[in-house]
Design an enzyme around this catalytic site. Structure first.
Site, mmCIF file in Angstrom:
data_model
loop_
_atom_site.group_PDB
_atom_site.id
_atom_site.type_symbol
_atom_site.label_atom_id
_atom_site.label_comp_id
_atom_site.label_asym_id
_atom_site.label_seq_id
_atom_site.Cartn_x
_atom_site.Cartn_y
_atom_site.Cartn_z
ATOM 1 N N ASP A 1 5.213 6.441 7.686
ATOM 2 C CA ASP A 1 3.880 6.946 7.332
ATOM 3 C C ASP A 1 3.082 7.072 8.619
ATOM 4 O OD1 ASP A 1 4.689 6.576 4.637
ATOM 5 O OD2 ASP A 1 4.169 4.457 4.798
ATOM 6 N N ASP B 1 1.388 6.638 -8.656
ATOM 7 C CA ASP B 1 0.839 5.561 -7.826
ATOM 8 C C ASP B 1 -0.025 4.688 -8.723
ATOM 9 O OD1 ASP B 1 1.931 7.237 -5.929
ATOM 10 O OD2 ASP B 1 0.202 7.183 -4.590
HETATM 11 O O1 LIG Z 1 3.875 4.714 -0.650
HETATM 12 C C1 LIG Z 1 3.150 3.768 -0.288
HETATM 13 O O2 LIG Z 1 3.622 2.638 -0.056
HETATM 14 C C2 LIG Z 1 1.660 3.968 -0.101
HETATM 15 C C3 LIG Z 1 0.916 2.969 0.486
HETATM 16 C C4 LIG Z 1 -0.462 3.144 0.652
HETATM 17 C C5 LIG Z 1 -1.083 4.307 0.261
HETATM 18 C C6 LIG Z 1 -0.337 5.320 -0.320
HETATM 19 C C7 LIG Z 1 1.026 5.158 -0.505
HETATM 20 N N1 LIG Z 1 1.792 6.147 -1.072
HETATM 21 C C8 LIG Z 1 1.269 7.380 -1.509
HETATM 22 C C9 LIG Z 1 2.340 8.282 -1.933
HETATM 23 O O3 LIG Z 1 3.527 8.042 -1.856
HETATM 24 C C10 LIG Z 1 1.883 9.578 -2.556
HETATM 25 O O4 LIG Z 1 2.207 9.463 -3.900
HETATM 26 C C11 LIG Z 1 2.593 10.755 -1.984
HETATM 27 O O5 LIG Z 1 2.455 10.781 -0.601
HETATM 28 C C12 LIG Z 1 2.093 12.070 -2.636
HETATM 29 O O6 LIG Z 1 1.073 12.693 -1.904
HETATM 30 P P1 LIG Z 1 0.280 13.981 -2.469
HETATM 31 O O7 LIG Z 1 1.296 14.939 -3.011
HETATM 32 O O8 LIG Z 1 -0.438 14.549 -1.260
HETATM 33 O O9 LIG Z 1 -0.654 13.473 -3.523
#
Ligand SMILES: O=C(O)c1ccccc1NCC(=O)[C@H](O)[C@H](O)COP(=O)(O)O
Length: 252
Positions: free
Chosen positions: A141, A22
């Site tokens: 989401d 990210d």
């Molecule tokens: O994916 C998006 O567009 C997004 C938008 C705003 C906030 C977060 C977003 N994505 C986050 C992710 O895709 C995380 O990388 C993913 O959920 C991993 O989560 P974790 O394993 O709990 O760190």
């Protein structure tokens, strides 16, 4: 051309893993609950992505957080990272119109993940699904069963009503995130994943909350129900386990 969605007969036998990178303000970061301002920085996104590739990743989940939040973008980084990858890339964050879609697809990514647009621009998304088929996933989401868009800051309708609409439009795949779990290392929401799989025959990519190899094994038990992959972010950066261990854990 109109594309057909992937059906259950074509589902993968083992769980795919998508390490997450990210990007915020040119840095690889992790957020808690996806909240802007909760960042922990992990340095150069290209180094992070190349590291996951060296560790055996077959996919990368690459998110432009600034584009998702509307605080700018990291298009240069996103293009650079995607170009450097020999593995498949799923791009997410701020893909909401023809220009941002064209920029995302031009990186050569394997697929894009639409979030806000699926809630706010349903006609555009229906057209994009019809035009690009399997190159388009929709991110669902949720908090409870309420969808959220605009970097997860705004409510965007009911999960199951939206899923029904997108299914009817031929959406190929869903990336399902429990926002309350995301970045918390509290374990995935298996109930949510089961419920979404019961509501659609399209493959589901699980996201948010993975904390351990047992969590990944638990998600892998849902492959026959339709879970195709799992995104892993915080757990890898916090070194709860290595990507090699994770790939081994879900390999059988
Ligand atoms: O994916 C998006 O567009 C997004 C938008 C705003 C906030 C977060 C977003 N994505 C986050 C992710 O895709 C995380 O990388 C993913 O959920 C991993 O989560 P974790 O394993 O709990 O760190």
């Amino acid at each position: 051309m109109t594309h057909q969605p992937q059906t259950s007969s074509r589902r993968a036998a083992t769980l795919e893993l998508l390490p997450a990178v990210d990007v915020r303000d040119g840095q690889a970061v992790r957020l808690v609950h996806g909240e802007s301002g909760s960042e922990t920085s992990y340095g150069d996104p290209l180094e992070a992505a190349l590291g996951w590739q060296r560790s055996g990743a077959e996919w990368l989940h690459l998110v432009d957080l600034d584009a998702a939040f509307g605080t700018g973008d990291n298009r240069g980084w996103i293009a650079q990272v995607t170009a450097a990858m020999d593995v498949k890339v799923e791009l997410s964050g701020g893909i909401r119109d023809d220009a941002s879609l064209a920029a995302a697809l031009a990186t050569g990514c394997t697929r894009v993940n639409l979030g806000t647009a699926a809630l706010e621009s349903p006609e555009w998304v229906a057209r994009i699904i019809a035009e690009h088929g399997d190159r388009v996933a929709v991110g669902l989401d949720v908090r409870g069963t309420t969808l959220r868009g605009r970097g997860w800051t705004r409510e965007g309708g009911d999960l199951y009503e939206t899923l029904e609409r997108l299914d009817a439009e031929g959406c190929a795949r869903y990336v399902v995130t429990d926002i309350d779990k995301d970045g918390t290392l509290q374990g995935p929401n298996l109930e949510l994943l089961k419920n979404v799989c019961a509501a659609t025959d399209r493959p589901v990519v699980a996201s948010g909350g993975v904390s351990s190899l047992d969590d990944l094994r638990a998600i892998a038990t849902l492959v026959p129900e339709g879970v195709e992959g799992a995104i892993v972010g915080k757990a890898l950066y916090a070194r709860a386990f290595t990507l090699e261990e994770a790939l081994e854990a879900v390999s059988s």
